[in-house]
Design an enzyme around this catalytic site. Structure first.
Site, PDB file in Angstrom:
ATOM      1  N   HIS A 321      38.394  51.183  36.873  1.00  0.00           N
ATOM      2  CA  HIS A 321      37.031  50.874  37.304  1.00  0.00           C
ATOM      3  C   HIS A 321      36.174  52.121  37.494  1.00  0.00           C
ATOM      4  O   HIS A 321      34.952  52.036  37.440  1.00  0.00           O
ATOM      5  CB  HIS A 321      37.041  50.066  38.612  1.00  0.00           C
ATOM      6  CG  HIS A 321      37.409  48.636  38.393  1.00  0.00           C
ATOM      7  ND1 HIS A 321      38.705  48.216  38.295  1.00  0.00           N
ATOM      8  CD2 HIS A 321      36.640  47.531  38.216  1.00  0.00           C
ATOM      9  CE1 HIS A 321      38.727  46.915  38.083  1.00  0.00           C
ATOM     10  NE2 HIS A 321      37.496  46.473  38.027  1.00  0.00           N
ATOM     11  N   GLY A 322      36.783  53.254  37.738  1.00  0.00           N
ATOM     12  CA  GLY A 322      35.969  54.447  37.921  1.00  0.00           C
ATOM     13  C   GLY A 322      36.818  55.641  38.303  1.00  0.00           C
ATOM     14  O   GLY A 322      37.926  55.495  38.824  1.00  0.00           O
TER      15      GLY A 322
END
Lengths: 462, 123
Positions: A321-322
């Site tokens: 996700h990041g």
């Protein structure tokens, strides 16, 4: 507005090809690249190069007889895909962390920090490329008939920037035949588009600007009620934002004659975290299951190995996700609770609790996770959580509108699971002018009440 | 467990219908049905929601094309307004803003900025 005009042109030209499916696909490919170029034309080359590489390697895999050579080609393809993702998404993160580590040992030095722009949708199209290679290697799907099909599989504009992650086995067979429509699918597509617009522009955007953004920006300045409603508000916002994108993507593709898989199924109705992941971002959780958890050994190696595989999968799912430790912590929280659920079932097989207890506990674990997910860093998350239980002061941002939006976002989960199909079936009985006026009227109301300036979809950043 | 689900148990397709009819004439009819809906809805929105067109045209780069677009959209919105076609949109917006400006407590007076949120910061 810009996307609406773009879609009108694409819709008209696509269907003007009639039964000429080859021209249609090349046009859709060109339109998808124009769509991507509107964000940054330089990265269209990356998209094309990634598609060509996956097409070439899948073709070589299917033509190679030797098992070892097939595995080597697959490993090469997966490595290159992950390298592309790693360079663009994680380079800065790893260099910074390496710098901190070297400083810790007293070996600090200037490392080559580069400001690399994150290409929109890179996490999605690299995962699609990997799944294509693995599926061809496993024999799950045959190779595409043409290079254009692989390029379109990875670039098709409705799913390009934020999914759903559509597998080759789902989309390639659709590319091979001339797309067709039915009244039910048309109406269902329109229902999904209108529903997605409403969730994004009314619920998600209003909650973001009225409470979530200001509270998460400076959590120490707000009291318990503001913080609690902002946490629930973010749970509603991220669901309404991301599921809205999926709904609109599925609806747009449907009007062009293509079917995408379901991506959400009322996730906050989940009665366990296991259940949650069967309902939230289903195309990603299925991807992680098939291409990470199962190759790690899945549930085949005993209890310890299963728990280890779950933890690894969720940690990497968080990192997907990041590039930040808060996302890893979010993955660890989910992995940890999944492991606890697994252990509980091993120790007390058949023992359960009432569904409403499971629902409440699961929802609050998920909300706790969203605080980590949304916070800028651990310090901010810690301030948020501490203030949530200690900072008693009058609320400043909780208004009747905010509370109504949070309740409305949660009440969506009380709708019948097939409400969209039901509405579409009713619409499909009506003549086209009536459907057009109903659809136009709903969009008009959404347009009338939406705030000026809508923030981009949250998952564009992933 | 989560990842032990057999993919066959999941219902992967959003659309619970059978594949569209192979009959070409019925498929053509459905396509005509979709096209009519899109054309009528577009015209309806162009007439009743011209303010959005104006607001979008103001974000377009102010070159010759952008300026022309702005002049045309403002002229179109003015015409629609004279016909009273923007009335529904304006009424709904006023109602919504009134609801958004409701005070937090009965003693609170709404602040001048209530009802108009700050511009989004993204995420």
């Amino acid at each position: 507005m810009q996307f609406g005009l773009f879609f009108l042109v694409v819709y008209a030209v696509t269907w003007s090809f009639g039964r000429d499916n080859v021209s249609r696909k090349w046009f859709l490919l060109l339109a998808s690249w124009v769509f991507y170029a509107a964000w940054d034309w330089r990265f269209v080359a990356l998209l094309i190069a990634s598609g060509l590489m996956n097409w070439f390697l899948a073709d070589r895999i299917s033509r190679t007889e030797t098992h070892g050579r097939r595995v080597a080609l697959l490993a090469l393809g997966v490595t290159v895909n992950l390298l592309v993702l790693g360079v663009f998404k994680y380079y800065g993160f790893f260099v910074e962390e390496l710098g901190v580590l070297l400083d810790g040992f007293g070996w600090g030095r200037d490392l080559p920090l580069l400001q690399i722009v994150l290409p929109v949708g890179i996490s999605f199209f690299t995962f699609q490329g990997i799944s294509y290679l693995v599926d061809v290697h496993r024999g799950v799907t045959p190779t595409a008939r043409s290079v254009g099909d692989v390029l379109l599989l990875m670039s098709f504009f409705p799913h390009l920037v934020a999914g759903p992650i559509v597998r080759a086995s789902h989309l390639l067979p659709q590319f091979e035949r001339t797309p067709k429509l039915s009244r039910e699918i048309v109406c269902h597509g329109l229902v999904l588009i209108a529903w997605g617009l409403a969730k994004k522009t009314i619920i998600a955007s209003e909650l973001a600007t009225r409470i979530v953004d200001p509270v998460f920006f400076d959590p120490g300045s707000f009291g318990v009620l503001d913080l609690a409603i902002a946490a629930y508000g973010y749970a509603v916002q991220i669901y309404c934002d991301f599921s809205a994108y999926s709904d609109i993507a599925i609806g747009v593709a449907a009007l062009l004659g293509y079917r995408f898989p379901r991506n959400f199924n009322q996730p906050y109705r989940a009665t366990s975290l296991q259940d949650f992941w069967r309902r939230w971002h289903m195309s990603l959780s299925n991807w992680l299951r098939d291409y990470l958890y199962v190759p790690l050994g899945g549930g085949r190696g005993g209890l310890f190995a299963t728990c280890r595989n779950l933890m690894i999968t969720m940690l990497l799912g968080g990192l997907w996700h990041g590039a930040a430790w808060t996302f890893v912590a979010w993955g660890a929280l989910h992995g940890g609770v999944l492991v606890i659920e697994r252990l509980w079932r091993a120790v007390r097989p058949g023992a359960g609790w009432p569904a409403w207890v499971g629902l409440l506990v699961t929802f609050h674990v998920v909300v706790l996770g969203w605080i980590l997910f949304r916070a800028e860093n651990f310090q901010s998350a810690a301030v948020y959580l501490t203030s949530l239980f200690t900072h008693w002061q009058a609320p400043t941002l909780v208004t009747p509108l905010v509370v109504t939006l949070v309740i409305a976002g949660l009440a969506i989960h009380a709708l019948p699971p097939r409400a969209g199909e039901g509405a579409a079936a009713l619409l499909a009985r009506l003549p086209s002018p009536a459907v057009a006026l109903i659809f136009g009227g709903v969009v008009l109301v959404i347009e009338a009440i939406r705030p000026e300036g809508i923030a981009p979809f949250i998952y564009f950043a992933f | 467990m989560l990842f032990d689900t057999d993919p066959a148990e999941l219902d992967p397709d959003t659309f619970g219908y059978a594949d569209p009819d192979e009959d070409e004439s019925r498929a053509d009819t459905a396509r005509g049905y979709a096209s009519r809906i899109i054309i009528i809805a577009t015209l309806f929105l162009a007439m009743t929601n011209a303010a959005s067109l104006v607001s979008w045209s103001s974000t377009v780069e102010p070159n010759w094309g952008g300026r022309t677009l702005r002049v045309l959209s403002q002229g179109w919105a003015g015409q629609m307004s004279e016909l009273g076609l923007d009335g529904f949109r304006n009424n709904v917006r006023s109602l919504w803003n009134a609801f958004a400006a409701l005070p937090r407590h009965p003693d609170d007076a709404p602040s001048p900025t209530d009802g108009e949120p700050p511009p989004p910061e993204g995420n």
